[in-house]
Design a protein around this motif. Structure first.
Motif, PDB file in Angstrom:
ATOM      1  N   HIS A  54       0.866  -1.226  -0.057  1.00  0.00           N
ATOM      2  CA  HIS A  54       0.078   0.061  -0.075  1.00  0.00           C
ATOM      3  C   HIS A  54       0.983   1.096   0.115  1.00  0.00           C
ATOM      4  O   HIS A  54       1.877   1.165   0.770  1.00  0.00           O
ATOM      5  N   VAL A  55       0.592   2.265  -1.004  1.00  0.00           N
ATOM      6  CA  VAL A  55       1.201   3.182  -1.002  1.00  0.00           C
ATOM      7  C   VAL A  55       0.584   4.549  -0.807  1.00  0.00           C
ATOM      8  O   VAL A  55      -0.593   4.459  -0.943  1.00  0.00           O
ATOM      9  N   LEU A  56       1.265   5.748  -0.400  1.00  0.00           N
ATOM     10  CA  LEU A  56       0.620   7.059  -0.420  1.00  0.00           C
ATOM     11  C   LEU A  56       1.046   7.993  -1.225  1.00  0.00           C
ATOM     12  O   LEU A  56       2.090   7.661  -1.916  1.00  0.00           O
ATOM     13  N   SER A  75       1.370   9.285  -7.272  1.00  0.00           N
ATOM     14  CA  SER A  75       0.543  10.570  -7.412  1.00  0.00           C
ATOM     15  C   SER A  75      -0.992  10.336  -6.708  1.00  0.00           C
ATOM     16  O   SER A  75      -1.596  11.352  -6.796  1.00  0.00           O
ATOM     17  N   VAL A  76      -1.007   9.234  -6.218  1.00  0.00           N
ATOM     18  CA  VAL A  76      -2.186   8.873  -5.519  1.00  0.00           C
ATOM     19  C   VAL A  76      -1.812   7.928  -4.473  1.00  0.00           C
ATOM     20  O   VAL A  76      -0.754   7.406  -4.569  1.00  0.00           O
ATOM     21  N   SER A  77      -3.075   7.686  -3.677  1.00  0.00           N
ATOM     22  CA  SER A  77      -2.761   6.460  -2.636  1.00  0.00           C
ATOM     23  C   SER A  77      -3.241   5.436  -3.172  1.00  0.00           C
ATOM     24  O   SER A  77      -4.535   5.471  -3.915  1.00  0.00           O
ATOM     25  N   GLY A  78      -2.890   4.292  -2.769  1.00  0.00           N
ATOM     26  CA  GLY A  78      -3.701   2.961  -3.215  1.00  0.00           C
ATOM     27  C   GLY A  78      -2.743   1.485  -3.111  1.00  0.00           C
ATOM     28  O   GLY A  78      -1.700   1.581  -2.437  1.00  0.00           O
ATOM     29  N   GLU A 104      -8.804   7.755  -2.289  1.00  0.00           N
ATOM     30  CA  GLU A 104      -8.848   8.516  -0.992  1.00  0.00           C
ATOM     31  C   GLU A 104      -7.554   9.663  -0.879  1.00  0.00           C
ATOM     32  O   GLU A 104      -7.514  10.727  -0.189  1.00  0.00           O
ATOM     33  N   TYR A 105      -6.533   9.851  -1.531  1.00  0.00           N
ATOM     34  CA  TYR A 105      -5.598  10.280  -1.912  1.00  0.00           C
ATOM     35  C   TYR A 105      -4.652  10.979  -0.829  1.00  0.00           C
ATOM     36  O   TYR A 105      -4.347  12.035  -0.551  1.00  0.00           O
ATOM     37  N   LYS A 106      -4.563   9.860   0.218  1.00  0.00           N
ATOM     38  CA  LYS A 106      -4.044  10.050   1.456  1.00  0.00           C
ATOM     39  C   LYS A 106      -2.511  10.266   1.063  1.00  0.00           C
ATOM     40  O   LYS A 106      -1.869   9.556   0.325  1.00  0.00           O
ATOM     41  N   GLU A 107      -1.744  11.437   1.724  1.00  0.00           N
ATOM     42  CA  GLU A 107      -0.440  11.766   1.291  1.00  0.00           C
ATOM     43  C   GLU A 107       0.350  11.811   2.275  1.00  0.00           C
ATOM     44  O   GLU A 107       0.023  11.393   3.668  1.00  0.00           O
ATOM     45  N   VAL A 108       1.775  11.362   2.070  1.00  0.00           N
ATOM     46  CA  VAL A 108       2.772  11.134   3.007  1.00  0.00           C
ATOM     47  C   VAL A 108       3.184  12.281   3.759  1.00  0.00           C
ATOM     48  O   VAL A 108       2.787  13.553   3.499  1.00  0.00           O
TER      49      VAL A 108
END
Length: 440
Positions: A54-56, A75-78, A104-108
């Motif tokens: 899973h990446v942010l 460039s997105v979360s997923g 959700e576009y959760k960002e680091v």
């Protein structure tokens, strides 16, 4: 005072009115995102994620594969869905990281940014390199490498390529209109790396509003000058821009640094600002979607990896099925047979045309009119070079400076015989360059 320019060139219908006045619209993708590990000149990036991870948004998913390379960020979360070859805009298949967008576009959490005044030159270069900034005008050369010449003290000019001379493309124009502060900020950052350099914004005179904005923002900057250039294609070509703004000439065997110049385009300078001042990696760019087949031409801020079909749908889709799809400009871009490809760091535009005018042309014999010679910005004789190319005469092609061709297409555009001059010369040029590399 006469406008700055170069010898040769042409004046095609620019088609910019379709999207010129359309403000930049941010687009959020819904489907999977595909990140080719080769979006730049140099070594491919090496994936640092695995299928199932899973990446942010803002997380590095591939690290630079060498000095001449650049990292890639989500460039997105997923979730990482696959790491496998995927079709890219040029038609080839490139190893790519596929991320299933969770919407959700959760960002680091980005590291705290060091104030610019406290950063050393090496700090600035590291920030640019770590952010994955590359030339976004089409070449894709890693910007950290470009800004690290062997003799930085010999760099006299930092030139911002604000010409955007390719027909139909208006992404840089809208960026200059809407966020000129970031463009000027990027120039100031780069000037900090070169103590003896002067900054130049080279803007074609068909953008008077941009010239006015940039002059206002730089009126108290003694090291920066805004220069109005004659509107003419290919004014944005590196050699033509350098000649027009500085009077210095370079050839195919030289780099701009050999003439004391560094050239970056608008999008690249904005990315430099975002990397150094905002501490954000390169994850998005502005892309023009235009052409007479597009329902609602416009300019869109697009995350890297987004499917180009989805981007066209954001522009209302096609009102008429296009006969011709082009990535980049109609003069130096390339045809696409599918939109099932991702937006990459060098994707400046998607153009859709109802008619493929080039395919319908019937070439005939050269009439020796000399128009191609007059138009050639490299001062070559395209008709002769095309003859050598068609006869596979590499020796004569090279002897008559065929390698100096920049493949701008001006010769083909003006040829009344409709000869595919650019295509013939370009093919032989690639062969000659490949053979030259083999001999080294």
């Amino acid at each position: 005072m006469a406008l700055l320019t170069f010898k040769g060139g042409i004046h095609p219908d620019d088609g910019k009115s379709l999207a010129k006045d359309k403000a930049i619209v941010e687009v959020k993708p819904k489907g999977d995102l595909v990140y080719p590990v080769s979006q730049h000149i140099g070594a491919p990036a090496n994936p640092v994620v695995a299928v199932g991870d899973h990446v942010l948004k803002g997380q590095m998913i591939a690290e630079a594969g060498g000095f001449v390379s650049a990292p890639i960020y989500a460039s997105v979360s997923g979730t990482v869905k696959a790491i496998a070859p995927h079709l890219n805009p040029t038609g080839g298949r490139v190893n790519s990281i596929v991320i299933e967008n969770d919407g959700e576009y959760k960002e680091v959490e980005y590291p705290e940014v060091t104030p610019l005044e406290d950063m050393s030159k090496e700090d600035i270069l590291n920030a640019i390199g770590t952010a994955g900034v590359v030339g976004m005008g089409g070449a894709g050369f890693p910007t950290r490498v470009k800004l690290s010449p062997k003799e930085p003290e010999k760099i006299d000019y930092i030139i911002a390529n604000c010409a955007e001379c390719e027909p139909y493309i208006t992404a840089d124009y809208r960026t200059m209109i809407e966020t000129p502060e970031k463009l000027v900020g990027g120039m100031k950052i780069i000037l900090r790396l070169f103590d003896n350099a002067k900054g130049i914004f080279g803007v074609e005179d068909n953008k008077p509003d941009c010239i006015e904005k940039l002059k206002e923002l730089t009126k108290d900057e003694p090291r920066i000058e805004v220069m109005a250039l004659k509107t003419k294609y290919p004014q944005g070509g590196e050699r033509q821009l350098i000649y027009a703004t500085t009077g210095r000439a370079i050839n195919s065997a030289m780099l701009p640094a050999d003439a004391g110049c560094v050239v970056d385009n608008v999008a690249t300078m904005v990315s430099v600002y975002q990397a150094v001042v905002e501490g954000k990696p390169s994850m998005e760019r502005v892309v023009t979607v235009s052409g007479d087949a597009v329902a609602e031409p416009g300019n869109f801020r697009v995350p890297f990896g987004m499917n180009q079909q989805e981007l066209v749908e954001a522009a209302g889709g096609f009102k008429t099925e296009p006969e011709k799809l082009i990535s980049g400009g109609p003069m130096m871009g390339f045809s696409m047979f599918s939109l099932d490809v991702p937006v990459t760091k060098t994707s400046s535009s998607i153009l859709g045309f109802t008619k493929d005018e080039v395919a319908k042309m019937e070439p005939s014999a050269c009439i020796n009119c000399g128009r191609c010679v007059e138009a050639c910005p490299s001062r070559l004789i395209p008709s002769r070079l095309a003859d050598y190319a068609e006869h596979h005469d590499e020796e004569k092609f090279t002897k008559h400076e065929g390698l100096e061709c920049m493949e701008c297409g001006s010769c083909s555009f003006v040829c009344p015989a409709k000869r595919p001059l650019k295509q013939a010369i370009g093919s032989m040029r690639k062969i000659a360059l490949a053979n030259r590399r083999k001999k080294k």
